[in-house]
Every structure is written in C-alpha cells, then in structure tokens.
Enzyme design. Sequence first.
Site, PDB file in Angstrom:
ATOM      1  N   GLY A 362     -12.470  41.825  60.646  1.00 16.22           N
ATOM      2  CA  GLY A 362     -11.694  41.532  59.518  1.00 16.22           C
ATOM      3  C   GLY A 362     -10.276  41.712  59.664  1.00 16.22           C
ATOM      4  O   GLY A 362      -9.382  40.830  59.335  1.00 16.22           O
ATOM      5  N   GLU A 365      -4.579  47.572  61.116  1.00 16.87           N
ATOM      6  CA  GLU A 365      -3.017  47.840  60.736  1.00 16.87           C
ATOM      7  C   GLU A 365      -2.307  48.291  61.891  1.00 16.87           C
ATOM      8  O   GLU A 365      -1.175  49.178  61.706  1.00 16.87           O
ATOM      9  CB  GLU A 365      -3.172  48.910  59.593  1.00 16.87           C
ATOM     10  CG  GLU A 365      -3.603  50.381  60.105  1.00 16.87           C
ATOM     11  CD  GLU A 365      -5.060  50.605  60.335  1.00 16.87           C
ATOM     12  OE1 GLU A 365      -5.499  51.743  60.237  1.00 16.87           O
ATOM     13  OE2 GLU A 365      -5.898  49.476  59.840  1.00 16.87           O
ATOM     14  N   GLU A 412      -7.728  56.402  55.069  1.00 16.86           N
ATOM     15  CA  GLU A 412      -8.160  55.177  54.128  1.00 16.86           C
ATOM     16  C   GLU A 412      -8.339  55.607  52.722  1.00 16.86           C
ATOM     17  O   GLU A 412      -8.099  54.552  51.900  1.00 16.86           O
ATOM     18  CB  GLU A 412      -9.515  54.977  54.880  1.00 16.86           C
ATOM     19  CG  GLU A 412      -9.411  54.376  56.198  1.00 16.86           C
ATOM     20  CD  GLU A 412      -8.947  53.028  56.513  1.00 16.86           C
ATOM     21  OE1 GLU A 412      -8.456  52.378  55.188  1.00 16.86           O
ATOM     22  OE2 GLU A 412      -8.387  52.629  57.511  1.00 16.86           O
ATOM     23  N   TYR A 482     -13.127  55.403  52.597  1.00 11.51           N
ATOM     24  CA  TYR A 482     -12.295  54.327  51.579  1.00 11.51           C
ATOM     25  C   TYR A 482     -12.443  54.817  50.182  1.00 11.51           C
ATOM     26  O   TYR A 482     -11.526  55.082  49.340  1.00 11.51           O
ATOM     27  CB  TYR A 482     -12.346  52.952  51.852  1.00 11.51           C
ATOM     28  CG  TYR A 482     -12.559  52.606  53.379  1.00 11.51           C
ATOM     29  CD1 TYR A 482     -11.161  51.457  53.780  1.00 11.51           C
ATOM     30  CD2 TYR A 482     -13.199  52.867  54.323  1.00 11.51           C
ATOM     31  CE1 TYR A 482     -10.935  51.108  54.793  1.00 11.51           C
ATOM     32  CE2 TYR A 482     -12.709  52.338  55.601  1.00 11.51           C
ATOM     33  CZ  TYR A 482     -11.996  51.468  55.961  1.00 11.51           C
ATOM     34  OH  TYR A 482     -11.509  50.984  57.270  1.00 11.51           O
TER      35      TYR A 482
END
Length: 1374
Positions: A362, A365, A412, A482
């Site tokens: 996906g 960074e 995260e 996250y």
Amino acid sequence: MQSTGRLASIDATRLIPRLSNLDVPFITDPILGIATSSIRPRVVPTSLRASRNNATRPALLPTSRLSPYSLSCRRLLAPVANMSTSTWTPPAPNKVPAPAARVPEDMHTFADVAAYRPNHIHLDWSIDWDRKIISGSVQHEFVTLKDDVSEIVLDTSYLEIGKVTVDGNKVEHKIGRRVGTLGAPMTVPVGQREKGGKVQVTIEYSTTEQCTALGWLSKEQTAGKTNPFLYSQCQAIHCRSLVPCIDSPSHKFTYTSKVKSRIPVLMSALKDESQSASPDTYYFKQPIGIPSYLIAIVGGDMEFRDLGERTGIWAEKPMIEKVKWEFEADAEKFLKHAEETISPYSWTRYDSVVLPPSFPYGGMENANLTTLTPSLVSGDRSLTDVLLHELCHSWSGNLTSCANWKHFWLNEGWTVYLERLLLQRVHGPKEGPAHRGFSYIIGYKALKDALEQFSNIPRFQRLIPVFKEGEDPDDAFSSLPYEKGSNFLLHLERVVGGLDVFLPYAQSYFRAFYNRSVTTEEWRDHLFAYFAGNPEITKKLEAVDWNGWYNGEGMDLPVKMEYDTTLATQAFDLAERWEKVILGKEDPAKADFGMKDIKGWNANQIIVFLEKLHSGPKVPPRVVKLLDQAYAFSKATNGEVLLRFFEVALEVEGGIYAQQAADWVKGQGRMKFCRTIYRALNKVEPELAKKTFLDNKSFYHPIAAAQIEKDQGIGNALVRIKVGGGGEGGEGGEGGERLEAVTEQAAPDGSGEEDVEHGGDVSVAIFGCTGTGKTKLSVEIAEEIRKASGGTSDRAASGYGGDYQDAEIISADSMQIYKGLDIITNKATPEERNDVPHHLIDFLDPAEAGSADYDVVRFVEDTERLQREMWNRPRKTLPIIAGGTSYYLQHLLFPGRLIPTCRTEANGEVGSEKKRNQAVEPDPRLKEKIANLPKREKDLLERISHDPSFKTDLTRFLSAEGGRDPLLPWKLLNSLDDEMAKRWHWKDHRKICNSLRIIAETGRKCSDWIKEQDEERRRREEEEKQSLDGKDEGRRSEEVDLGKKGGKGKKRSTRKLLFWVWCDDQVLKKRLDDRVDVMVKRGLIDEIKEMRKIATKLKDSPNAGAADYTRGIFQTIGYKQFDSYLERMERQRAEERPGSVSDLEPQEDEESRRLFDQAVLETKQATRRYAKDQIKWARNKLIPEVRIAQKVVGNKARVEKLTDEEGEGPDTLEGGNGQVELYLLDATDVSKWDEAVKDPAINIVKAFLNQSPLPDPRSLNKAASEQLTGGRSKNSALRLLNDGVRDPASSSGEGERALQANLHYTCPECTEADPNRHPHLVRKLDKLRHERGRIHRRSLRSLETEEQREQRIREEIRKGRERKGVAQGEVVSS
C-alpha cells in the site's frame, strides 16, 4: 507506513453515545482555529479490569513518582507551579529539553548499539537488471561510544561479501551462522579504539536473488511495459539484505550514493546537484539522519510532475496525468497544514512515487520518496488522506523514531494521531471534529480485528510487544500500534484538558526529540517534565493506567473511548434498513432505496456501510442486484468501494457479478485487493477463479502469485511467505506480506499452522543430570553434521547427515534463558560452543519485570517455531535440543499434559497443543458453585487466578495479622474439585494454587481436564495404530493423522532420537561437588550479589511482592543458599560505612567463614538433590512416555506384546521402529568419553538420519540394560499402585491412575493428636509405612490414657526381656 485503520472494516456497536449527548462545550482553538473541546470530555471511567492480569504486571515506570529529570523540570518551571490549570501557560516548545538518552539496546540487531554508532554511509552501486542484483560497495563511518572497542558487528542477510578494509587497510572479516530472519552477523576487526574515535569500514559486496528488501518487476508487470521496474522495502529489518549495516532504528546516519543504472533510479534522498551529471549515473544525498529502514531505491520508466512548490509526484508515463490530478489539490495543502500544526518541514521536498499496478503493498514513508500503491488513484480524490498519513511520518517515524521495534507505536501511534488531527483541520471547524471522530471509529474496528488476530499470541496485543529470541518484528505488525497508540494519545489529550493543552506539548515533543530515536520511557519522562509545572495535570497523569496501556492484553482498551459518531451513524442506519430486507422483514419496494440515501457521503461512509452488510447475514443475489441498482456500486472507480461491493456480491453462488470481479482483478496487483477477490471467487466460481489467475499469472508479483496459488490450492507455492509485516502494517487482507525465503508458510485460514508435510523431520534430544556433558555432546554432533555437509570429509562422502546439511542447538534449560549470570546458570563458554549456534540462551533480562513469567508453554512454542524454521531452510538444519529442565523436554517431546487456560501467554501455564484457539466451555455446575462461594473464598480464588506469584506468598497471607484458616485454600479446592483435593496435602500450597488457577481460568475442574487428556491420548493412539495397520515396514515414516481435535489434515510425524547422558551416582556426586568449588573460584559470589541487586530493583518496582525463590532466575541453585552469608556481609559493611551496600569482600571473622562454608555445602547438597530428581524424572516420566510412543509406531505384533513389568509399553530394547528411539550413554569415565559417548552417539545419529538399522540399546553399555529396563523408581506412586500392574479391565489412563495413586486419607489418630486439629493427610499407598512410622507411633502415645500407657510399657518390657532371653518372672532393676 499507511495507517492500517484508515479504510478498515468496522463493526462498531450501536450503543456508542453520540457526541451531542456529551456535556462538552466547544470553543475555537487559538492555535488551530478549529472547533475543539474546551474541557476534558466526560468519558466512561477507566476499567480496572481492562486487560487480563494487568494488575500483576508492573508498569515500565513507577506511576507515583517523577524521575529526577522530571523533578528538575518541575524546579525549572517553578514560577508557574502554583497557577491553576485555567491560568497555567504551557511552556514554549523549546523550553523543556529531552531527557538524557538511555543506553541504546535492540534485540533485533547483532551489533552492539551501545558500543558504536553509524555516522555516515556512502553507497556505490551498480544495478544489473538482467541478473536482478545490486553490486558495489558501502563505506561506513562509525563513531565509538565506549573505550576498548576492538570489533564492529554488522547485520547481513543473503549478501555476498568481498573485500573489507578498515581505514584503508584490508582485514579479514567473519560471517557468523544465520539466525532465521535476523540473518547473520558480520564481524569486522578494527583494532583497539577509544571512545569518540571514528572508524571507516569499506565493504565490497553484492545482493543475491534471495534479497528480501528488493522487488523486481518484469516489464510485463508495469503499466508502460517498456522496461523492468525495481523498488525496495526495508522496514523492519530487511535493509541488512540490501546493505551490510547496523540495521536498527536505535541510531541514525546521513548517507550519499552513486548509482549506475541503464534505467533511471530514485532514492530516499535529494538529488546531489554538486556532482556532475553523466549518462546512466545518478547521485543522491540525504543530509538528515535516518534509520536504516528508510534507505530506499526505485527504478523504472517514470515521469515527474510538480504538485506544489515543495511537493511532487513520480509515476509511469501512462498514469502520470491521472496521478497528478489525484494528488495536486491536496499535497501542498497537507504540507502547509502540517507545518502550521507541528513545526517547519525539515526535508526540503516531499515527493512521492506511484509504483506499477503489480506493486503488492500500500505505501511506505521513505524520506523524500514515499512509495504509493496505484490503487489510491481512484479518480475522485477520495483516498488522498493516505498521503496525509505518510506525510505525517516526516515528523513521527522519520525525524523522531522509535529506538527499537518494541517501541514501534511511537512511530505509528503518533502518526495516526497527527493524521487525524490534520484531517480535522483540513475539513474545518464545522465538519472537522466529525471526520476526526469517524476516522477513530473506523480505526477502532481495525484495532479489534488486530486484537482478535493475536488472541492466541497475547504478548502481541500489548502496545509494547514482547519479542522472543530470533523473532522477526514483522511478526507483530498489525493495526495495533497504529490504533492503540493513537487512542492512547487521544486519551492523554483528554486527560490533560483538551487539544489546546495537549497540542503545545506535542510540538515540544517533536522539538525535544528532533532527529533522535526515542523509547517509551523517554517519551513518558518528557511528558511528565512538560507538565511538571502544573500539579493538577501531573496528578491526573499519575492516575492514568500506564500499565494497562503499555502491557494490556485482551480485547479491550484500558478505558472506554468515545468519538463523534455523526458520520458513522448514517452508515449504520442504512445498513440496518437493508438487513431488514435481507431477512425478509421489509419489502424493498416500500423501502424506497436510492442515491438520495448516500448523497453527500464520502468513500469511507460507503465502505463502512458495505462492511456492515458484509458482517451480517449473507446477502442473496437478488438483494445484491437491488443494492447495485440503487447505488451503482459496480461502476465505482474507487477500488476500496469496489472491493467491498464484490465481497458482498460474492457471498452466495449464482450471482451475476463473478465475471465482473474476475475482469477487475486482472489488473489489481495489490494483495489487499487481488487475494481478497480470488478467495471470494474461489468460493462461488472456483473454475473461473483458477482460469483468471493462470491466464494472468505473469502480471502478479511473485509474492502475490505464490499467495494466490496457496489460497486456491494450485500447485505448490515456490516462494514461502510470512504474513505479518511489510509495507503496509497489516492492512486488511494484505497484512503486509513480504518475501521471506526461509520462513514457514501461513495456512489459508491465517492460523499460522502449517498444512504441509515435513519429509522425515527429525529432532535429536539430549538430556541427563547436570554435569554429565550434555552440551559437549550436542556440540560434537552438530559439528559432525556441519563438517559432513562441507563435502570434504569421509562422512560427507558417505552421506552422514542424510537430508540434513547443518545443525543448531536449542537449549532446554530454564535458567540459561536469562542474560548474563553465566557462572550460576552453568552456561557453556563461547569456546565450548565452538561457533555452533545456540538458541533460547541469553535472551531475557532478569531485571526486567515479567521475566519470571517465561514458562514451559512459551518454551514449547519457541522450540516448535525454531524447529520448523530449521527444517524449512534451503540448507536443512537438524535441531538438537539439549538441557536438563525435565518438564520442558517432557511437554515438548510428548505433548498432551498442558491445560489450555485463558491466561495470557506471557504469564501462564497455558495449553500448548494449539488448543488456545478452541473455546473452553466452562462447567455450568462448577460455575454455579463458584458464584455461590462466600466472599472470603471468592476473593481468594480471584487473587490466586490473577497473581502467578501469590502461591509463594500464600503462607504469609494465611498467617497475616488477625490470622486466617491455614486450610482455607485446601477447603476451597475440596469444595470445587474434591478429586484433586484428595491428591494434595493441605500444606502443599503451590500445587493447590495451580489446581485452583485452572478452575478459575477455564471454568472446569482440573480432574476433568486430566480425564479428558487421557481420553484424547487414547483416541490419538488408536487412530495412529489404525493408520499403521496394513502398512509394511518400509512405509512406517509415511504420513499419519495427527489426531488432534480440529486438526489440519495429514502431516508427517516428527521422528525423535533421544540420548540420556548418564553417570554413576558416586562419581557424579564428586563431579558436582568439584564443579561447585570451581564456580565459587570463577566468581559465583559476584554473580549472586548482582542477582541481589536485581531482586532489590524488582522489589522496589510497583506491585512487587516478597522475594520469591521459586520463580524466574531466583530459582537458581546457589542464590538462596548464600542468602544468610551475604546478608551478614552487607550488615557488616553498613556498620563500617553507613549507606554503602553490595560489592563486599568476605570478612575474615569466624561467623562469616562458617556461613560461607555452610552456603557452599548447601549448594552442593541442592545440586545433588536436583541431579537425583532428574534421574527420577527419566525413569518415572520419560521412559514410560517413550514406551507409549514406541507402542504406537511399532509393528502390529509388537504393539500387542507388552513386556515390561508395568504393562505400559512394548519392549523398548527392540527400538522404536526408527520413529522414537532412546539410547543411554555412560559418561562415568571422562577419559573414555570418545569411546563411550561421542562415537556411539555420532554413529547412531547417522543411522537414524539415513533410516538405517539401529543397534540394540542394551548393546552400548551395562548401565543401559539396567536403567532402561528397570521401570519406574521403587517408590513411584504408579509403580506402587496395584503392585505396578495395570488392571486389564481398567479403562483409566495414566492421568487418572496418577490421581488414584496419589489419593490421600486422613489419619484419625494423627489428626486428633494435632494441637490445632488440622487433618493429617497421608497418601493411601503409604498407609502401612505411615502406621509403622515414628510420627504415627508418637501420635498414638499422646492419645493414650494412663492405664493404656502403663499397659504399653509393661508390654514393651516383656518383649524386651524375650529378645534378651531373660527368664519369665525375673525381676529387672529399674
């Protein structure tokens, strides 16, 4: 990486209160200019039971004290300390500095990160597109952090290393043995270096086709189809397969690079304009320090478009204009809002690259070069907030990085928190809070999914996960860091008073830790320091359930979080209306569905609506068609929407959307999409699914293709896949899959259990008393196999190792798991290990809270994982399990006696055998009994259940002030499980507590579990017998049914070869005594002093109890024995020098010497007792288990022939048919070690691995024929029961027979003689011996009347005279 919860499914309860129901006034935030809460929202109070066992697990830091650093900050901020919260002014971002950096540590690197750090690296690469390798060199500049650094160890994985120089001089490097996904250490000698010195190390090397960091796409897999494509993915620990480096986030470094390539390349850096351009050569520089995982390279035919002044996008030519349009409205705007909210952007430019459609992930960074999936290009700009997430990483993760992978949530959690905060700002003060709340609601479902995913590995449910030795951090990747992390920060935002108070702190945090790696402890120190000037906020922070957030396990957060449900409510309401139609409760014609229902909705609302439908009753084809007619979902350009629609449409056979889904998936390389669709298609149209895949297989990345093949059962997957980490942190069905050449392949159902056959997998186990030479023999066997695999020895020519080309050792010693303390735990020295890799040694910090919780279940799980990894390597590796912790080996080699409780993995004796996934149905009658217990008994049961160390404190608890009934635990057990109560003496608190814990945690009696285990074992044995009937001797290694409930088909049984290293008792006694003397000389006392410091540290930690000599490292023989001696030493030193403790030299007074000698003697006695117990275990537990196993795998004639005196198994001396074999090696005479131990063992291993005829175990030595045929020990309960002969008519298994054999009765005379009338319990089998014993006779005497006493005395006198031959009636003078 992309937030795993942004587009995740949601199944939130409808009971979540609307934000409008909260009494929370809103004001305009002076910093953001957005609507924000002016006070802390009213939320449901913290749940003290949020996570199972939280109360027993100490927090990382004391919550009731401030650190010295925080106190210094409080003094610094003293001028405002007396202000109320309403008048308190937050410190400026630069006012509160970061605390002093802790000594770095990282278990996922071979490097000593506390001794040296990378400062700068230069990469000189050449890309060979045809061979798919990168070759060249890397030049490291290291800075030493300590004195006397003589070598630097780097991480490598599947690299070919060439010349190595240090400061320009060639040196000889050394590559160590590979340790699973951690790769192999590369040791470079650097001479003697002092602290602060710089070292330049240059390494020539190349990657290999096994490189796990690089993805190579053929030109057919690209959009332009003109040239191949290359991308890298280094997070978490894959940079070591791209560059030999310190692959750890604990340190940062700058880098420059020169890349030669015939195809254009980009890197996670800026273009180096100072270098003169030349054809096919590219220069880059990264002036800001980054962790190793952010090194990235992308190569292919790409074009660039500006999105703003500092933002841009790269993509393949056919896609570039669409890509530009998708992101140009938001990229620069996102950057501007981020700067205004956090701090100025540090990286000069923020550019991204959209990879080809075959890219299976996906997003990532990488600094200056975010990689994105093309599925984000939806044509409606609805998915651009993914870019916002990656942008936020420019602060959290890239600039301020987690110090190691335990603290990954700092990357995260902060990123998701910032992303959602900026989302609120982007949408403005009116709609922003609803969008922020909606993101948390969507993420909450993803969090629930992650918690469920790790329900059988609860240590990964923690915010700060617990990793085991050699474990890949990818294994713990999911939405949890996250979502749990961002919710934690949101909770703290509310605790301190709202966003207007918390945001200035966030700005201070990123300022304080600018370009630095940070631990959770350092983050918390800074948080408290920032608010140190406000006592009111500090008090609120101290009241936070820090332990619950850090270490909480289970399905709930420590507090009930509430969010703005405005946007979610609309989706839920519409889903409810459709569910009524699905269930036939409403006529669709009257429901009046249409586009007006979703008018004004964003893509996330549609996704939530479809996922809500998908989580409910199956949608029939007619309703799917109505759904599509109403909303035209099948024509959506948003891949996320289309994916969810196809999931709903493909639930039931006979629908009209299968072909459309197949056509769509042909161009979807992202595994989140393609795997999900192929799985759904395979259920309803399997032929269509297979044809579509096979026709388009070349389009998919090999990783994706292998997974799809496995999902559909097409052929054999050629690439092994490990689920749980990678580019997208566990998003949806993607899960962040990554190529891993040597790890196991996850099962289709995601359980992680292999459904593949191990062709003749073998384990060798070496056990015996302490001091007999187990480690020595294990190393010798491993060396022989490694030598043979080299192809130069006679053994290699003769095929010594069979299929095995290597061997490694797994320690089965419960004390050697702890770091350091090598003398008291008797670890083999590096020289004794001789470079043979040893596992499960030196990986737990004894000073770390919870280290004592490592138990037999975790050992079995760790060992099984290591064995699978070794068996599956390209160089098949033989696991050699060596150690003396008896119950570890028993449950590993012959499973079936562990009970699957509901305890967390880290703290309990949880069931192995993979039963934790099975629901444990409680006994309703027992449940009712527990519910009706008096409060005192109920409280005791609760405490025993939640505190694993309580059993050692029970005696103290029962004798506390006011007094408690010492029989209370036994009476409680007797009322709940009388069969188990009859087995234990009421004083045996440890065993009683274990039985009560099983009741509390499973809702079932311990005795019932034992009976069920016996039945399960009988069933397995019968099935395996049946599977062997009719098979010839040459096929005994063919597959047999595992026979487990919920089993996963056929699988080859593991063949087991056991060596008992034995020694004559008298020789062993002297050997052990001598070893204790040597240990004392080597520094045993110093290690015990260190252990005492550790004990003091743990005692001072929150929730600490009294010293516990029965758990963790403190069980080690020697620690308890030297306690009195060292106590005296410390008292004397304290008297001589008040305030001084530890590091004491023995005092030369007589009492000290006496205590010292006594301690040495007691240590020797305890060591000898331990050795005696190990022999008892071998005879009473192991040999009977081996006989049972051999009985199952033996031929039919031998199965029916039970020859031993206990009737428990076949004649073991004939062997176990090549499946389970046991040999005793006599190590009594060390001068004959090779002749008596080494050579026989090596020859037996060879025969076993090659399935050649094996020798008769009796033939090896005299001790073998005596020890292996003698049966259980003379006083063993099972031997005494029925005189050691099993009743043929009895159906009782060994567990039930053990219950019968250990039943106790109450001796009425001894009970009556007891002053407290406590029942005197005696094992029934020992009744006669008891009645003849001194205690019973003394009790009888104490109960006599005066007349009975006189009569007894006269009778004794008479008998005495008879014995002496004295004539009847002769007077004897008194």
